[in-house]
Structures are given as C-alpha cells and as structure tokens.
Scaffold this active site. Structure first.
Site, mmCIF file in Angstrom:
data_model
loop_
_atom_site.group_PDB
_atom_site.id
_atom_site.type_symbol
_atom_site.label_atom_id
_atom_site.label_comp_id
_atom_site.label_asym_id
_atom_site.label_seq_id
_atom_site.Cartn_x
_atom_site.Cartn_y
_atom_site.Cartn_z
ATOM 1 N N GLU A 161 80.962 54.021 8.149
ATOM 2 C CA GLU A 161 81.304 54.543 6.824
ATOM 3 C C GLU A 161 82.777 54.287 6.524
ATOM 4 O OE1 GLU A 161 79.268 55.587 4.392
ATOM 5 O OE2 GLU A 161 81.214 55.308 3.431
ATOM 6 N N LYS A 220 84.949 48.755 12.048
ATOM 7 C CA LYS A 220 85.386 50.077 11.572
ATOM 8 C C LYS A 220 86.685 50.491 12.273
ATOM 9 C CE LYS A 220 85.650 54.093 9.867
ATOM 10 N NZ LYS A 220 86.072 54.358 8.495
ATOM 11 N N CYS A 276 90.430 60.817 11.473
ATOM 12 C CA CYS A 276 90.017 59.477 11.902
ATOM 13 C C CYS A 276 91.121 58.583 12.477
ATOM 14 C CB CYS A 276 89.359 58.751 10.743
ATOM 15 S SG CYS A 276 87.806 59.517 10.252
HETATM 16 P P1 NAI Z 1 82.314 66.575 10.838
HETATM 17 O O1 NAI Z 1 82.877 67.285 12.007
HETATM 18 O O2 NAI Z 1 82.728 66.966 9.454
HETATM 19 O O3 NAI Z 1 80.720 66.631 10.882
HETATM 20 C C1 NAI Z 1 79.969 66.381 12.017
HETATM 21 C C2 NAI Z 1 78.799 67.346 12.049
HETATM 22 O O4 NAI Z 1 77.901 66.985 13.109
HETATM 23 C C3 NAI Z 1 79.194 68.798 12.311
HETATM 24 O O5 NAI Z 1 78.745 69.611 11.242
HETATM 25 C C4 NAI Z 1 78.486 69.150 13.625
HETATM 26 O O6 NAI Z 1 78.020 70.500 13.659
HETATM 27 C C5 NAI Z 1 77.336 68.181 13.629
HETATM 28 N N1 NAI Z 1 76.784 67.894 14.963
HETATM 29 C C6 NAI Z 1 77.459 67.506 16.066
HETATM 30 N N2 NAI Z 1 76.601 67.291 17.074
HETATM 31 C C7 NAI Z 1 75.362 67.562 16.606
HETATM 32 C C8 NAI Z 1 74.059 67.494 17.175
HETATM 33 N N3 NAI Z 1 73.871 67.096 18.446
HETATM 34 N N4 NAI Z 1 73.016 67.853 16.411
HETATM 35 C C9 NAI Z 1 73.193 68.239 15.132
HETATM 36 N N5 NAI Z 1 74.394 68.298 14.534
HETATM 37 C C10 NAI Z 1 75.471 67.951 15.256
HETATM 38 O O7 NAI Z 1 82.620 65.018 11.077
HETATM 39 P P2 NAI Z 1 82.844 63.896 9.968
HETATM 40 O O8 NAI Z 1 84.225 63.952 9.435
HETATM 41 O O9 NAI Z 1 81.704 63.931 9.027
HETATM 42 O O10 NAI Z 1 82.769 62.583 10.861
HETATM 43 C C11 NAI Z 1 81.540 62.120 11.409
HETATM 44 C C12 NAI Z 1 81.759 60.706 11.926
HETATM 45 O O11 NAI Z 1 82.091 59.837 10.840
HETATM 46 C C13 NAI Z 1 82.899 60.560 12.930
HETATM 47 O O12 NAI Z 1 82.547 59.606 13.871
HETATM 48 C C14 NAI Z 1 84.056 60.053 12.077
HETATM 49 O O13 NAI Z 1 84.972 59.292 12.824
HETATM 50 C C15 NAI Z 1 83.327 59.171 11.082
HETATM 51 N N6 NAI Z 1 84.012 58.998 9.807
HETATM 52 C C16 NAI Z 1 84.635 60.057 9.201
HETATM 53 C C17 NAI Z 1 85.252 59.903 7.972
HETATM 54 C C18 NAI Z 1 85.958 61.030 7.328
HETATM 55 O O14 NAI Z 1 86.667 60.781 6.352
HETATM 56 N N7 NAI Z 1 85.820 62.266 7.779
HETATM 57 C C19 NAI Z 1 85.247 58.606 7.285
HETATM 58 C C20 NAI Z 1 84.516 57.583 7.980
HETATM 59 C C21 NAI Z 1 83.941 57.782 9.195
#
Ligand code: NAI
Length: 444
Positions: A161, A220, A276
C-alpha cells in the site's frame, strides 16, 4: 476467477480506508474487515464521528457502504473461510527483542494471521500481502500455509500500500500506481488477474503494474526509503543554512523547481515521523546486512541517523533560545500528530521533543486538534518508560504536563511555543493570536 468475498485481516490505518474504498468502487464484492481488537471493531461499527482512523473523506464513504457491502467483524474464522481473497493488513513494527531487535521487522502478527488462514480455510484462497514486508516474506508465508493446510491451494500475492496518512482517500482514489506481484506460474498469473480485476473498477490499467513477488515486496521498502531520504537530505541542509545565512525554505524552493528533482518531500521539518519510514528503513538496513551488503546498509541507515539528529537539534534550539535553561519554563507544544490531517501520533517528533523538555524541567501545555488526550498520555508514558524512568518519576513528570482541547486556552501564559505539526490551524493563527510578540515561536 471472479472474487465475490474479500476478507481483510487488520482494521487499522491501512485496512480500514483501503477496504472502504474497495467496497465503494466494487459494489458487487462483499468486503469484511476483521481484527483481533474487538474495541476497534466496535468503533468501526459505531458513530461516524468517532471512527478509529481519522482521514478526510473516510467517514462519508464508510457511511455510504457500511452494512451494504462493507462489514467490520471480530469473527476471524468464519470470514476467512467465506472469502476467496484474503488481505493481510496487520502491523509489522520493528522487533524489540530477539535476533534483529531494533532493526528487523517483527513478523509475529503476519505469522499469526497466516496460521489462522491455514486453520480456517476450507477452500482454495488468494492471500494478499498488504502489510509492508521484508523481501521474500511470501516464501515463508507459503511454507506455513503448505505445512499447516494440506488440502487447499494458496496463491500469495504482494500488493503493498502506498497511501499516505492525511491524504489516504485521495491516494486510494487516484493511485500513482497499484503494484501487484505474483508467481510467474499459470495459477499465480490467474490470481494476479483476479486482483487486477478488482482494482480496474476504478484504476486505469496503465497504472496497474504487475511484477514478480520479490520486486513488489522490495519496491515498497525502497519507495519509503527514497521518500525519507529526501526529507533527511533537506533537513541536513537546514543545519548548514542556519550556520551560513542561507534560508532553508528559499533553498528548498530553488532546488525543487528543477524538474529533474521536483518539489515533493523537500519541505524542512523537525523530522519525519509516522509508523512507516523509520521502521521500513531499519528493516531495509537489516536486510542489506543480512545479504552481506554492509556499505549499502550504512548508506540507508544514515537517513534515520540524520532524522534523529534533526529532532535533537530542534530540541536544543528551543533550550538555547530560552537562555540554555528550560527548568520551570512554560512551553506550549502545538501539534502531536506526526503530520497534519491525521490522528496518528506513532513516532511523532512531538513525542521525542516533549520527553527531552520534560526531563529538562519544563512545564508543557500540549494541544492537537485530532489526537485524543488519552493517546497523548499513552505516548508520553511509553517513551518515558522506554527511556528507563521509574513509575514515581513518571508520575512526577506528568505533573508538569497539561493537555488542552482547544488552541485558545493552550496558549495562555507561555514562555515559548513550539510548532510540531503543520496543521493549518497553527499557521493561520500563529502570530496574530499570540499577543505578546516577544514570546519566541520555534518552528522549522
Ligand atoms: P495498524 O496498527 O493501524 O493496524 C493493524 C491492525 O492489525 C491492528 O488493528 C491490529 O489489532 C490488527 N492485528 C494484528 N494482528 C492481528 C491478527 N493476528 N489478527 C487480527 N488482527 C490483527 O497498522 P497500519 O498502520 O494499518 O499498518 C499495517 C501495515 O501496512 C504495516 O505493515 C504498515 O507498515 C503498512 N503500511 C502502513 C501505512 C500507514 O500509513 N499507516 C501506509 C502503507 C503501508
């Protein structure tokens, strides 16, 4: 193969907005976002004014498609089973212990949801890596799926993403490119096509780039490293400007007008934050070391080091500007989010600056238009604990902090202001509102 049901594991900053947009643009597909955090699911199903993620335009979309073809659920098992395509959008933070601590990505959440997919799948699935992952993670995901589910076939795609918080909806509507990496086998290419068919509902085909899995995974990390490198480059030059009488905003404009360079990501700041950039560059550095490319690793590591240097330099500027001593001085911290238009404060420079000023004895008044008081307290507590403060010391330090709900009351009787997030509210407000013109305003 036509996809009718999508399940996304992870209802965070990526899972929530991306799935809301897929549901909006693909009314023929049912999209269910699951998460192990039931409070988060409750909030996604609750008031549109209080969704777990703040992004301009997001609440309107959720309002339109929720209960139509977008669902939020804590029932991970059934929704995995029901879907033909499963996105993994779980967090991948930097490891805090074990091999690679402080550098490598912690893949425990990816591993856990892979095991869930193996356990609950009763039919073949396309598994999509949405999280940012080290190159060659798909190989490990496949190993786990094959060894724990012998009856079904799994295709692994990489679809990183590229949205930026604060402009996520706009970015998802008009992506510069959508990247899809898949195996070069007939079944791999069929899976790629199934995902192309989803995105092509609103993204022109010439912006959907298909590659092999490893190029996609690595692209990415490389994109984030190059974006952050530009920020560290301009920030490093801000230090030289201050020594020489050059002006960093003028410099940034002059450099950015060169069409070969471009003006994006050349704005000087206290440093990059967010969940990130730092973690992805540290991960890239770790990977380079792993493959024996130590010079390459050091090159990228320097981007993070300059970022730390900039945060420390800004803090010292405040201290020096107040005569070298901040003990008992009242400093207003304007902004807590790591950038404007988000409620996300992960790795925000404000946290770092505040911790240093607190420990130097300053009294701090904090205000941010979007970050909740509870979150600010948690961030501060976490950083003080990480720096080794005892709970007695933390309680004492908290007596020096007040958190405000509006800008007006936060700016009363300050010895200085530090603008840490470039919310419009602050730039429009700045000088007119602060009546005493002798009070210093620190901002890069
Ligand atoms: P976040 O921390 O906001 O959301 C991740 C969610 O996954 C949490 O709500 C957590 O409870 C849930 N989770 C974790 N393990 C789980 C499991 N085994 N079963 C069910 N739910 C589970 O993280 P975010 O920011 O959405 O990032 C997600 C990924 O996307 C990361 O790898 C990040 O590097 C990538 N990313 C993030 C961006 C950003 O702007 N935040 C942009 C592009 C990529």
């Amino acid at each position: 193969m036509q996809i009718k049901n999508i399940c996304c594991i992870g209802a965070g900053y990526v899972g929530g907005p991306t799935m809301a947009v897929i549901a909006l643009k693909c009314p023929h597909v049912n999209v269910t976002v699951v998460d192990s955090n039931s409070d988060k699911i409750k909030a996604w199903n609750g008031s549109l004014n209080n969704l777990p993620v703040y992004e301009p335009g997001l609440a309107e979309i959720v309002g339109k498609v929720r209960h139509r073809n977008l669902f939020f659920s804590k029932n991970i098992a059934d929704n995995i089973d029901k879907a033909e395509m499963i996105f993994m959008a779980v967090n991948t933070p930097t490891k805090t212990k074990g091999e690679g601590a402080g550098m490598a990505a912690d893949l425990k959440y990816i591993e856990l949801c892979t095991r869930d997919i193996a356990k609950y799948s009763k039919t073949d699935k396309i598994v999509v890596e949405k999280s940012t992952l080290p190159v060659r993670t798909a190989e490990k995901i496949k190993e786990i799926l094959i060894s724990e589910n012998k009856t079904n076939h799994f295709e692994i795609l990489s679809n990183p993403e590229f949205l930026a918080e604060g402009t996520a909806i706009q970015d998802l509507f008009k992506s510069d490119r959508v990247l899809i990496g898949g195996d070069q086998t007939p079944s791999g290419q069929k899976a790629v096509q199934a995902l192309v068919d989803i995105y092509s509902n609103w993204i022109p085909l010439n912006r959907i780039l298909t590659t092999n899995v490893w190029s996609s995974e690595l692209s990415k990390l490389a994109s984030n490293a190059i974006l952050a490198q530009r920020i560290s480059s301009i920030n490093s030059l801000s230090a030289l400007c201050e020594k020489t009488g050059a002006e960093i905003h003028e410099l940034s404009r002059a450099i950015g007008m060169d069409t070969r360079i471009g003006s994006e990501f050349l704005r000087p700041s206290v440093g990059f934050g967010g969940s990130c950039f730092q973690k992805d560059i540290l991960n890239l550095t770790y990977l380079c070391h792993h493959y024996g490319l130590h010079e390459v690793a050091e090159y990228w590591h320097q981007v993070v080091k300059i970022n730390d240097y900039q945060k420390a330099r800004f803090t010292q500027k405040i201290i020096d500007g107040l005569g070298g001593i901040v003990k008992n001085k009242k400093i207003t911290i304007l902004g807590w989010a790591f950038k404007a238009n988000t409620n996300d404060s992960r790795e925000s420079p404000a946290i770092y600056v505040t911790e240093k000023l607190l420990n130097a004895g300053a009294f701090l008044q904090v205000y941010d238009p979007m970050v909740k008081k509870k979150r600010i307290i948690e961030d501060l507590k976490n950083i003080l604990e990480t720096k080794g403060s005892s709970s007695e010391r933390i309680n004492l330090l908290f007596k020096q902090v007040s958190i405000f709900n509006d800008l007006k009351s936060s700016i009363d009787q300050s010895d200085a202001f530090a603008i840490l997030t470039n919310w419009d509210e602050f730039s429009n407000y700045k000088r007119e509102t602060i009546k005493d013109k002798t009070i210093p305003v620190f901002q890069i």
